[in-house]
Write an enzyme that holds these catalytic residues in place. Structure first.
Site, PDB file in Angstrom:
ATOM      1  N   SER A   1      50.221  37.939  38.215  1.00 28.05           N
ATOM      2  CA  SER A   1      51.625  38.239  37.905  1.00 28.05           C
ATOM      3  C   SER A   1      51.755  39.415  36.939  1.00 28.05           C
ATOM      4  O   SER A   1      52.727  40.176  37.017  1.00 28.05           O
ATOM      5  CB  SER A   1      52.341  36.994  37.363  1.00 28.05           C
ATOM      6  OG  SER A   1      51.848  36.645  36.088  1.00 28.05           O
ATOM      7  N   ASN A   2      50.807  39.597  36.040  1.00 28.19           N
ATOM      8  CA  ASN A   2      50.859  40.779  35.166  1.00 28.19           C
ATOM      9  C   ASN A   2      50.625  42.057  35.970  1.00 28.19           C
ATOM     10  O   ASN A   2      51.275  43.076  35.729  1.00 28.19           O
ATOM     11  CB  ASN A   2      49.835  40.651  34.031  1.00 28.19           C
ATOM     12  CG  ASN A   2      50.357  39.801  32.886  1.00 28.19           C
ATOM     13  OD1 ASN A   2      51.265  40.206  32.175  1.00 28.19           O
ATOM     14  ND2 ASN A   2      49.815  38.602  32.739  1.00 28.19           N
TER      15      ASN A   2
ATOM     16  N   ARG B   1      24.741  39.104  34.838  1.00 26.67           N
ATOM     17  CA  ARG B   1      25.919  39.851  34.377  1.00 26.67           C
ATOM     18  C   ARG B   1      25.752  41.361  34.519  1.00 26.67           C
ATOM     19  O   ARG B   1      26.670  42.036  34.999  1.00 26.67           O
ATOM     20  CB  ARG B   1      26.267  39.466  32.947  1.00 26.67           C
ATOM     21  CG  ARG B   1      27.558  40.152  32.522  1.00 26.67           C
ATOM     22  CD  ARG B   1      27.933  39.861  31.110  1.00 26.67           C
ATOM     23  NE  ARG B   1      28.231  38.468  30.923  1.00 26.67           N
ATOM     24  CZ  ARG B   1      28.272  37.877  29.738  1.00 26.67           C
ATOM     25  NH1 ARG B   1      28.005  38.556  28.649  1.00 26.67           N
ATOM     26  NH2 ARG B   1      28.575  36.612  29.636  1.00 26.67           N
TER      27      ARG B   1
ATOM     28  N   ARG C   1      36.383  37.261  33.524  1.00 32.45           N
ATOM     29  CA  ARG C   1      34.937  37.398  33.300  1.00 32.45           C
ATOM     30  C   ARG C   1      34.716  38.184  32.018  1.00 32.45           C
ATOM     31  O   ARG C   1      35.444  39.151  31.740  1.00 32.45           O
ATOM     32  CB  ARG C   1      34.257  38.175  34.443  1.00 32.45           C
ATOM     33  CG  ARG C   1      34.369  37.572  35.802  1.00 32.45           C
ATOM     34  CD  ARG C   1      33.766  36.202  35.916  1.00 32.45           C
ATOM     35  NE  ARG C   1      32.326  36.153  35.700  1.00 32.45           N
ATOM     36  CZ  ARG C   1      31.625  35.019  35.669  1.00 32.45           C
ATOM     37  NH1 ARG C   1      32.245  33.867  35.818  1.00 32.45           N
ATOM     38  NH2 ARG C   1      30.334  35.038  35.487  1.00 32.45           N
TER      39      ARG C   1
ATOM     40  N   LEU D   1      32.873  40.906  30.016  1.00 30.79           N
ATOM     41  CA  LEU D   1      32.212  42.148  30.424  1.00 30.79           C
ATOM     42  C   LEU D   1      31.198  42.575  29.364  1.00 30.79           C
ATOM     43  O   LEU D   1      31.455  42.442  28.161  1.00 30.79           O
ATOM     44  CB  LEU D   1      33.264  43.234  30.639  1.00 30.79           C
ATOM     45  CG  LEU D   1      34.234  42.902  31.791  1.00 30.79           C
ATOM     46  CD1 LEU D   1      35.506  43.732  31.699  1.00 30.79           C
ATOM     47  CD2 LEU D   1      33.543  43.092  33.137  1.00 30.79           C
TER      48      LEU D   1
ATOM     49  N   HIS E   1      45.989  39.319  26.202  1.00 29.47           N
ATOM     50  CA  HIS E   1      45.507  37.983  25.851  1.00 29.47           C
ATOM     51  C   HIS E   1      46.712  37.158  25.403  1.00 29.47           C
ATOM     52  O   HIS E   1      47.525  37.644  24.612  1.00 29.47           O
ATOM     53  CB  HIS E   1      44.465  38.077  24.735  1.00 29.47           C
ATOM     54  CG  HIS E   1      43.876  36.752  24.388  1.00 29.47           C
ATOM     55  ND1 HIS E   1      42.993  36.095  25.222  1.00 29.47           N
ATOM     56  CD2 HIS E   1      44.077  35.929  23.331  1.00 29.47           C
ATOM     57  CE1 HIS E   1      42.669  34.935  24.682  1.00 29.47           C
ATOM     58  NE2 HIS E   1      43.315  34.805  23.533  1.00 29.47           N
TER      59      HIS E   1
ATOM     60  N   THR F   1      37.095  46.063  23.227  1.00 25.81           N
ATOM     61  CA  THR F   1      35.831  46.413  22.579  1.00 25.81           C
ATOM     62  C   THR F   1      34.810  45.366  23.016  1.00 25.81           C
ATOM     63  O   THR F   1      35.155  44.424  23.741  1.00 25.81           O
ATOM     64  CB  THR F   1      35.967  46.382  21.039  1.00 25.81           C
ATOM     65  OG1 THR F   1      36.333  45.046  20.660  1.00 25.81           O
ATOM     66  CG2 THR F   1      37.013  47.353  20.552  1.00 25.81           C
TER      67      THR F   1
ATOM     68  N   LEU G   1      34.790  39.803  22.269  1.00 26.48           N
ATOM     69  CA  LEU G   1      35.743  39.162  23.183  1.00 26.48           C
ATOM     70  C   LEU G   1      37.134  39.038  22.556  1.00 26.48           C
ATOM     71  O   LEU G   1      37.272  38.558  21.431  1.00 26.48           O
ATOM     72  CB  LEU G   1      35.228  37.762  23.558  1.00 26.48           C
ATOM     73  CG  LEU G   1      36.116  36.964  24.520  1.00 26.48           C
ATOM     74  CD1 LEU G   1      36.133  37.576  25.906  1.00 26.48           C
ATOM     75  CD2 LEU G   1      35.686  35.509  24.570  1.00 26.48           C
TER      76      LEU G   1
HETATM   77  C1  GRF Z   1      47.894  35.514  31.572  1.00 31.36           C
HETATM   78  O1  GRF Z   1      48.479  34.574  30.704  1.00 31.36           O
HETATM   79  C2  GRF Z   1      46.917  36.387  30.830  1.00 31.36           C
HETATM   80  O2  GRF Z   1      47.340  36.721  29.557  1.00 31.36           O
HETATM   81  C3  GRF Z   1      45.716  35.467  30.772  1.00 31.36           C
HETATM   82  O3  GRF Z   1      45.681  34.828  32.027  1.00 31.36           O
HETATM   83  C4  GRF Z   1      46.983  34.810  32.573  1.00 31.36           C
HETATM   84  C5  GRF Z   1      46.902  35.561  33.871  1.00 31.36           C
HETATM   85  O4  GRF Z   1      48.082  35.495  34.588  1.00 31.36           O
HETATM   86  N1  GRF Z   1      44.524  36.187  30.436  1.00 31.36           N
HETATM   87  P1  GRF Z   1      48.323  36.462  35.831  1.00 31.36           P
HETATM   88  O5  GRF Z   1      47.093  36.397  36.706  1.00 31.36           O
HETATM   89  O6  GRF Z   1      48.590  37.839  35.309  1.00 31.36           O
HETATM   90  O7  GRF Z   1      49.510  35.871  36.529  1.00 31.36           O
END
Ligand code: GRF
Length: 219
Positions: free
Chosen positions: A13-14, A65, A91, A93, A109, A141, A144
């Site tokens: 969704s982002n 990895r 994941r 990185l 985040h 960076t 994490l």
């Molecule tokens: C979001 O809350 C993002 O901040 C977190 O995982 C979720 C991912 O949502 N890391 P989407 O896949 O962007 O819908």
């Protein structure tokens, strides 16, 4: 025209919010590829339907990895991106990967970093009795969920909240701040100096929800 590659692991969704904003606001940039580490990621269908190149680099198909990171970097670099955006990419990185994209790798985040890096952020915020929660867009960076903060959104934690309701409120804010931060990057209006990010036009790098938690306003 700047080229953006977005990495996802699931819903996306982002990623959708960024693709929509880039089109509706006529950014000097476009999303040229969406890459997932999971073949089943729902967001891939949206990207495909919008004519964006999609690829899967399945972490399970790689021995370790470093091998996965290298395959991922190869897939990304085919598109010669100016910016790589982690949007729900689940994941960790490695250092070499992060160094390769230093200064052009953003993440979101769902917490007010440096609080609650890692998983289960909403549960941990509720357990800690936090009265506000939020989301952070930051440069990546090698540590994490750590790195220079580009923008943060603050939302209230309401008395009846559970993990799901809090996550939903934070996600609304994510969809507002991530496209804005990416736009600033591609427009060249971010300055990163000594670990601090400034928006060169003085635009507010935070967003505060109204006390109801529903309507959000900046400044
Ligand atoms: C979001 O809350 C993002 O901040 C977190 O995982 C979720 C991912 O949502 N890391 P989407 O896949 O962007 O819908």
């Amino acid at each position: 025209m700047k080229r953006i590659v977005i990495l996802i692991s699931g819903r996306g969704s982002n990623m959708e919010a960024i693709v929509q904003a880039s089109a509706h606001e006529a950014w000097p940039a476009r999303v040229v590829a969406v890459i997932s580490n999971r073949p089943q990621a729902a967001g891939l269908a949206f990207a495909q339907a919008h004519g964006i190149s999609v690829a899967v680099v399945d972490h399970q198909a790689h021995a370790d990895r470093p091998a996965f990171d290298q395959a991922l970097a190869d897939a990304i670099d085919q598109h010669q991106p100016h910016l790589v955006v982690l949007a729900g990419f689940m994941r960790v990185l490695g250092d070499a990967f992060v160094r390769h994209y230093e200064g052009r790798l953003l993440n979101i985040h769902p917490s007010l970093l440096p609080a609650f890096p890692g998983l289960h952020t909403h549960r941990r915020a509720l357990e800690a009795g936090c009265k506000v929660a939020g989301a952070t867009v930051h440069f990546v960076t090698s540590e994490l969920d750590h790195g220079p903060v580009v923008m943060q959104a603050v939302v209230p934690v309401l008395p009846k909240d559970d993990e799901r309701s809090l996550a939903a409120r934070v996600l609304v804010a994510e969809h507002l701040i991530y496209p804005r931060a990416v736009r600033w990057f591609v427009e060249g209006s971010l300055c990163l100096q000594a670990g601090v990010v400034r928006q060169l036009e003085g635009q507010p790098q935070f967003l505060l929800a109204q006390p109801s938690g529903s309507v959000l306003a900046t400044g």
